[in-house]
Design a protein around this motif. Sequence first.
Motif, PDB file in Angstrom:
ATOM      1  N   UNK A 163       0.127  56.585 -87.033  1.00  0.00           N
ATOM      2  CA  UNK A 163      -0.318  58.032 -87.278  1.00  0.00           C
ATOM      3  C   UNK A 163      -0.375  58.118 -85.919  1.00  0.00           C
ATOM      4  N   UNK A 164      -1.734  57.895 -85.055  1.00  0.00           N
ATOM      5  CA  UNK A 164      -1.979  58.624 -83.965  1.00  0.00           C
ATOM      6  C   UNK A 164      -3.861  58.642 -84.462  1.00  0.00           C
ATOM      7  N   UNK A 165      -4.526  58.159 -83.220  1.00  0.00           N
ATOM      8  CA  UNK A 165      -5.566  58.829 -83.696  1.00  0.00           C
ATOM      9  C   UNK A 165      -6.173  59.832 -83.782  1.00  0.00           C
ATOM     10  N   UNK A 166      -7.114  61.015 -84.379  1.00  0.00           N
ATOM     11  CA  UNK A 166      -8.003  61.829 -84.048  1.00  0.00           C
ATOM     12  C   UNK A 166      -7.899  62.371 -82.721  1.00  0.00           C
ATOM     13  N   UNK A 167      -8.371  61.153 -81.636  1.00  0.00           N
ATOM     14  CA  UNK A 167      -8.679  62.078 -80.366  1.00  0.00           C
ATOM     15  C   UNK A 167      -7.218  62.256 -79.647  1.00  0.00           C
ATOM     16  N   UNK A 168      -6.345  61.319 -80.194  1.00  0.00           N
ATOM     17  CA  UNK A 168      -5.047  61.616 -79.238  1.00  0.00           C
ATOM     18  C   UNK A 168      -3.804  62.192 -80.213  1.00  0.00           C
ATOM     19  N   UNK A 169      -4.400  63.028 -81.078  1.00  0.00           N
ATOM     20  CA  UNK A 169      -3.572  63.673 -82.016  1.00  0.00           C
ATOM     21  C   UNK A 169      -3.741  65.298 -81.806  1.00  0.00           C
ATOM     22  N   UNK A 170      -5.179  65.479 -81.193  1.00  0.00           N
ATOM     23  CA  UNK A 170      -6.031  66.713 -81.210  1.00  0.00           C
ATOM     24  C   UNK A 170      -5.168  67.609 -80.889  1.00  0.00           C
ATOM     25  N   UNK A 171      -4.697  67.579 -79.793  1.00  0.00           N
ATOM     26  CA  UNK A 171      -3.570  68.345 -79.001  1.00  0.00           C
ATOM     27  C   UNK A 171      -2.452  69.412 -79.608  1.00  0.00           C
ATOM     28  N   UNK A 172      -2.008  68.417 -81.057  1.00  0.00           N
ATOM     29  CA  UNK A 172      -0.524  68.474 -81.815  1.00  0.00           C
ATOM     30  C   UNK A 172      -1.104  69.762 -82.590  1.00  0.00           C
ATOM     31  N   UNK A 173      -2.519  69.538 -83.302  1.00  0.00           N
ATOM     32  CA  UNK A 173      -3.018  70.616 -84.721  1.00  0.00           C
ATOM     33  C   UNK A 173      -2.001  70.172 -85.758  1.00  0.00           C
ATOM     34  N   UNK A 174      -1.728  69.156 -86.253  1.00  0.00           N
ATOM     35  CA  UNK A 174      -1.267  68.633 -87.812  1.00  0.00           C
ATOM     36  C   UNK A 174      -2.591  68.063 -88.147  1.00  0.00           C
ATOM     37  N   UNK A 175      -2.463  68.139 -89.620  1.00  0.00           N
ATOM     38  CA  UNK A 175      -3.814  68.092 -90.848  1.00  0.00           C
ATOM     39  C   UNK A 175      -2.907  67.002 -91.144  1.00  0.00           C
ATOM     40  N   UNK A 176      -4.107  65.924 -91.481  1.00  0.00           N
ATOM     41  CA  UNK A 176      -3.867  64.579 -91.322  1.00  0.00           C
ATOM     42  C   UNK A 176      -2.728  64.435 -92.256  1.00  0.00           C
ATOM     43  N   UNK A 177      -2.240  65.203 -93.674  1.00  0.00           N
ATOM     44  CA  UNK A 177      -0.845  65.520 -94.404  1.00  0.00           C
ATOM     45  C   UNK A 177       0.058  65.696 -93.481  1.00  0.00           C
TER      46      UNK A 177
END
Length: 334
Positions: A111-125
């Motif tokens: 899914x990608x780590x929070x640091x790599x994905x935070x720019x997307x704004x996606x929630x965990x779900x």
Amino acid sequence: MQIGLFHQMWATPNIEDQEFFAQTIADVQLAETLGFESCSFGEHHFIRERPFYGRLPVPEVFIARLAGETTRIKLGTAIKILTLESPLRFAESVSLLDLLTNGRVMFGLGHGSPADMEHTGFSQEEKHQIFREQLLEVLDYLSPQRQGSQITPLPRQGLGKLFWLGVRDRETIVLAAKLGLNLLVGQGEGASAQNIYSDIYRQAGGTGALRGFRLVYVAQTDAEAQKTVASSAEVFFSLREKLPAYTEAQRQGRIPPGPPKDLADMLKRINYIVGSPETVAAQLNEYVRATHIDRLGIKIHLPGLANEHIRRTMKLFAQEVAPKVQLLKQPQAV
């Protein structure tokens, strides 16, 4: 040797990118000479204000380069962030790399780590849902019997077997089992936490391979090994202890409260197996028995360790540790 290397492509700020990648190419060539089964690379994005960060945003490009520098060792991703990909373009990359490497590739997906994905704004779900949708679309493109436009190069049968899912949510683990894909359990967690995921996978009927990862350093003696890694391990711990997974493990009683009492306690908290060949082999065998894994990946490259120390431990591991590690047999498909 059914043991591979896992390289997060972390590096300290004092090393230039060109030098770092040249070192990594040389290390992979050495790993092939030593008989390691594979080498997998983490995907990371963005320069960060940290003691070290991942330097590899597109692992497929690096794998293509390494394929021309090696002849036998398998090359893979661990983890490829599928949620940031176009399913069509990624399926094309899988088929092309499988062709160019004569089947020497494998793909750990996550899914990608929070640091790599935070720019997307996606929630965990949202991350989990997007991942499952992307995965199914990729597998559809890779099917030689696909209804509709076929990708080029035409994929060979069974490319889905190259996929290893490094995920933690129940729904995606069950999907991996039902699709016949393999499962990865990562470096950051203890055996008891990893068993939660592997049990879900096996109980859902998963018959693929199960690979676990551990951070490892080998020297001639326990004292020498601990002295060599002490500084790097302290930096690594200072980052790990701030992560939600660490505080959650403390809340659940899997990690003691408060700071580590000594170096040995700190190494245990970050699942860093350090010592002589005998010590490392014994602890890895204990880990294999506790988690029931049938494949093993080791992470040796910790930023701050001198490259000569990394290569020395690679040689010691291959020559004196690997022959003593007893992996379990993979369950037979029914």
